[in-house]
Design a protein around this motif. Sequence first.
Motif, short mmCIF file in Angstrom:
data_model
loop_
_atom_site.label_atom_id
_atom_site.label_comp_id
_atom_site.label_asym_id
_atom_site.label_seq_id
_atom_site.Cartn_x
_atom_site.Cartn_y
_atom_site.Cartn_z
N ASN A 91 141.82 3.08 74.00
CA ASN A 91 141.77 2.31 75.19
C ASN A 91 140.51 1.61 75.18
O ASN A 91 140.28 0.30 75.58
N ASN A 92 139.33 2.37 74.93
CA ASN A 92 138.06 1.76 74.89
C ASN A 92 137.99 0.70 73.80
O ASN A 92 137.15 -0.19 74.11
N TRP A 93 138.54 1.01 72.71
CA TRP A 93 138.45 0.26 71.78
C TRP A 93 139.19 -1.27 71.82
O TRP A 93 138.56 -2.11 71.43
N LEU A 94 140.35 -1.11 72.50
CA LEU A 94 141.03 -2.49 72.91
C LEU A 94 140.14 -3.11 74.15
O LEU A 94 140.21 -4.47 74.02
N ILE A 95 139.68 -2.10 74.59
CA ILE A 95 138.77 -3.24 75.70
C ILE A 95 137.63 -3.97 75.09
O ILE A 95 136.99 -4.91 75.42
N LEU A 96 137.03 -2.99 74.21
CA LEU A 96 135.89 -3.80 73.35
C LEU A 96 136.29 -4.83 72.74
O LEU A 96 135.62 -6.05 72.71
N ILE A 97 137.58 -4.85 72.10
CA ILE A 97 137.93 -6.12 71.22
C ILE A 97 138.06 -7.19 72.20
O ILE A 97 137.71 -8.48 72.10
N ASP A 98 138.81 -7.04 73.43
CA ASP A 98 139.26 -8.00 74.39
C ASP A 98 137.73 -8.63 74.97
O ASP A 98 137.73 -9.92 74.95
N ARG A 99 137.02 -7.65 75.40
CA ARG A 99 135.82 -8.27 75.99
C ARG A 99 134.95 -9.04 74.98
O ARG A 99 134.20 -10.11 75.48
N TRP A 100 134.68 -8.59 73.68
CA TRP A 100 133.86 -9.22 72.72
C TRP A 100 134.48 -10.30 72.36
O TRP A 100 133.98 -11.51 72.30
N PHE A 101 135.84 -10.64 72.26
CA PHE A 101 136.28 -12.02 71.64
C PHE A 101 136.28 -12.92 72.93
O PHE A 101 135.69 -13.83 72.47
N PHE A 102 136.45 -12.77 74.10
CA PHE A 102 136.08 -13.76 75.13
C PHE A 102 134.87 -13.81 75.53
O PHE A 102 134.41 -15.00 75.77
N GLY A 103 134.30 -12.60 75.41
CA GLY A 103 132.65 -12.91 75.84
C GLY A 103 131.81 -13.65 74.72
O GLY A 103 131.23 -14.47 75.26
N TYR A 104 131.95 -13.36 73.61
CA TYR A 104 131.40 -13.96 72.69
C TYR A 104 131.83 -15.43 72.13
O TYR A 104 131.21 -16.21 72.11
N GLY A 105 133.05 -15.56 72.45
CA GLY A 105 133.91 -17.09 72.33
C GLY A 105 133.44 -18.00 73.33
O GLY A 105 133.08 -19.07 72.93
N CYS A 106 133.20 -17.42 74.46
CA CYS A 106 132.76 -18.31 75.82
C CYS A 106 131.13 -18.68 75.77
O CYS A 106 130.82 -19.19 76.15
N CYS A 107 130.77 -17.65 75.04
CA CYS A 107 129.03 -17.92 75.02
C CYS A 107 128.80 -19.09 74.37
O CYS A 107 127.72 -19.81 74.45
N LYS A 108 129.65 -19.77 73.38
CA LYS A 108 129.46 -21.02 72.99
C LYS A 108 129.37 -22.19 73.99
O LYS A 108 129.16 -23.43 73.70
N LEU A 109 129.84 -21.80 75.06
CA LEU A 109 130.00 -23.16 76.21
C LEU A 109 128.75 -23.43 76.68
O LEU A 109 128.59 -24.44 77.21
N PHE A 110 127.71 -22.71 76.55
CA PHE A 110 126.36 -23.03 77.17
C PHE A 110 125.47 -23.56 76.12
O PHE A 110 125.02 -23.41 75.19
#
Length: 66
Positions: A47-66
């Motif tokens: 469960n933590n592994w899936l959360i890590l993938i989800d949060r990193w994908f959207f967090g790192y991906g959206c990081c490019k917006l700024f």
Amino acid sequence: MKHFFSDFSKLIKFRLTFLVVFSASVTFLIGSKIQVDRGIAEGINWNNWLILIDRWFFGYGCCKLF
């Protein structure tokens, strides 16, 4: 709709984001395996592994917006 996915893919730089998420995922699994081998944890917390993938994908991906 085709343009939406094309634009979204360029915005998050999918290949770079995938590489970062993959790297974090493998590191998490290696660390979890070491804890299991040492008796610190009973097993890999998927469960933590899936959360890590989800949060990193959207967090790192959206990081490019700024």
